[in-house]
Design an enzyme around this catalytic site. Sequence first.
Site, PDB file in Angstrom:
ATOM      1  N   LYS A   1      12.725  15.278  -9.723  1.00 29.30           N
ATOM      2  CA  LYS A   1      11.878  15.133  -8.639  1.00 29.30           C
ATOM      3  C   LYS A   1      12.798  14.989  -7.318  1.00 29.30           C
ATOM      4  CE  LYS A   1       7.484  13.396  -7.795  1.00 29.30           C
ATOM      5  NZ  LYS A   1       6.330  13.576  -9.035  1.00 29.30           N
TER       6      LYS A   1
HETATM    7  N1  GLU Z   1       3.994  16.366  -8.350  1.00 27.67           N
HETATM    8  C1  GLU Z   1       3.085  16.397  -9.436  1.00 27.67           C
HETATM    9  C2  GLU Z   1       3.387  15.201 -10.712  1.00 27.67           C
HETATM   10  O1  GLU Z   1       3.833  14.385 -10.256  1.00 27.67           O
HETATM   11  C3  GLU Z   1       3.363  17.765 -10.063  1.00 27.67           C
HETATM   12  C4  GLU Z   1       4.699  18.147 -10.512  1.00 27.67           C
HETATM   13  C5  GLU Z   1       4.759  19.648 -10.956  1.00 27.67           C
HETATM   14  O2  GLU Z   1       3.907  20.375 -10.875  1.00 27.67           O
HETATM   15  O3  GLU Z   1       5.957  20.180 -11.102  1.00 27.67           O
HETATM   16  O4  GLU Z   1       3.103  15.694 -11.740  1.00 27.67           O
END
Ligand code: GLU
Length: 435
Positions: free
Chosen positions: A125
């Site tokens: 992240k």
């Molecule tokens: N931000 C989204 C999540 O928390 C998607 C992450 C992604 O598609 O890599 O799952």
Amino acid sequence: MEGQSATVQRSEADLLSYAKSTPLNPWGTYLHQIDMVKPHLGDLNRWVGTMQRPKRALIVDIPIEMDNGEIRHFEGYRVQHSLSRGPGKGGLRFHPDVSLEEVMALAAWMTIKNAAVNLPFGGAKGGIRVDPSTLSQRELEKVTRRYTSEIGLIIGPQQDIPAPDVGTNPQVMAWVMDTYSQNVGATVTGVVTGKPVHLGGSLGRTRATGLGVFAIGRVMAAANGLALDGARIALQGFGNVGGVAADRFVKAGCRVVAVQDHTGTLHNAGGIDIASLQEHVDRSGGIAGFAGADDLTLEQFWDVPSDILIPAALEGQITADRARRLSTRIVLEAANGPTVPEADEILFDRGIAVAPDVICNAGGVIVSYFEWVQDFSSFFWSEQEIYVRLEQVLIQAFDAIRELAVINGLTLRTATYLLSCRRVLTARKERGLYP
Ligand code: GLU
């Protein structure tokens, strides 16, 4: 020298001090969730330490010349929690409260989520501590591009693939793709997902998380003897995820009786007109001032009787006090980490069923995976194909989790963690330690 990487790596002592933080913050919540699964991991416990710290955490300085000529510095992060099962994967958050500790938790939840739905990814992240609504489009582009350049050290289509999260969107992903591509000298669409469709994005990606929440909600309602037709929904967060989910639930006959976002809280026991609310939000940027409902205070939202509560905003929203007051039957965690551990226990004792975030909101990353696959093959699927495969992957995974929960007498959250930790730690064990 300006233009050189201004990255800082936190010392192990710093990371360990984060690791000891209290259960009321996101990283503390995550560690508590890992503690819950440890008694069920058997011999794999030997490896569990790899779940309890990030593999890699990068802090970057983002200096920007603002439109008024002032130089401002923003702090950005990219955390790779685990790369045991494949490249890092997870979104980018632009929000004034972003911190290293929050990004560590969000990255770890991606490890659990990606393993739960069996995607060939680890967990990662990123984020920037910034309020994007205070930036001009030009400043936002500069912040995004400089951040991308700084984390270019560790991202890539085979290393770590960012995507949208709170405060970011397809345009931001387009800048990430372009900046990375400029730096490596070739157009690399697979470095990021959630891109605009004509730049290698996937059909259906924007709606995927909300549709996944609805698909899980349908299964949860059936399992708990709740008919969707006439069911009352309370929704916190009316962004991309909450808005799409609300639309689907209304089409299935539900009434949305309360909505809360960062601008206000609305209540209408007869049901809020979601299509009109969406138009209002598109026009004004928030739900405040919508005519078709009464205003409530922030705290009154948690007292509105509902059948399904959908937290679709930020972490730590369902506190112990709110969990005691809630009058609902099912909680669908569309946000990441919305329930603190103490509240989780209260909901369990009160017989309120919880669909945990790491499966409930996995629809987004599932379609991100499809996007990554399509970018590699340069062959794009129809929207229909995307939705069919999304539901297949998500519901199959959820069925396996429900079975594991029943067999072992676990909550859905602990069962999801058990399935995921088994997958991640088995991969870790099979790969072995180097050197
Ligand atoms: N931000 C989204 C999540 O928390 C998607 C992450 C992604 O598609 O890599 O799952």
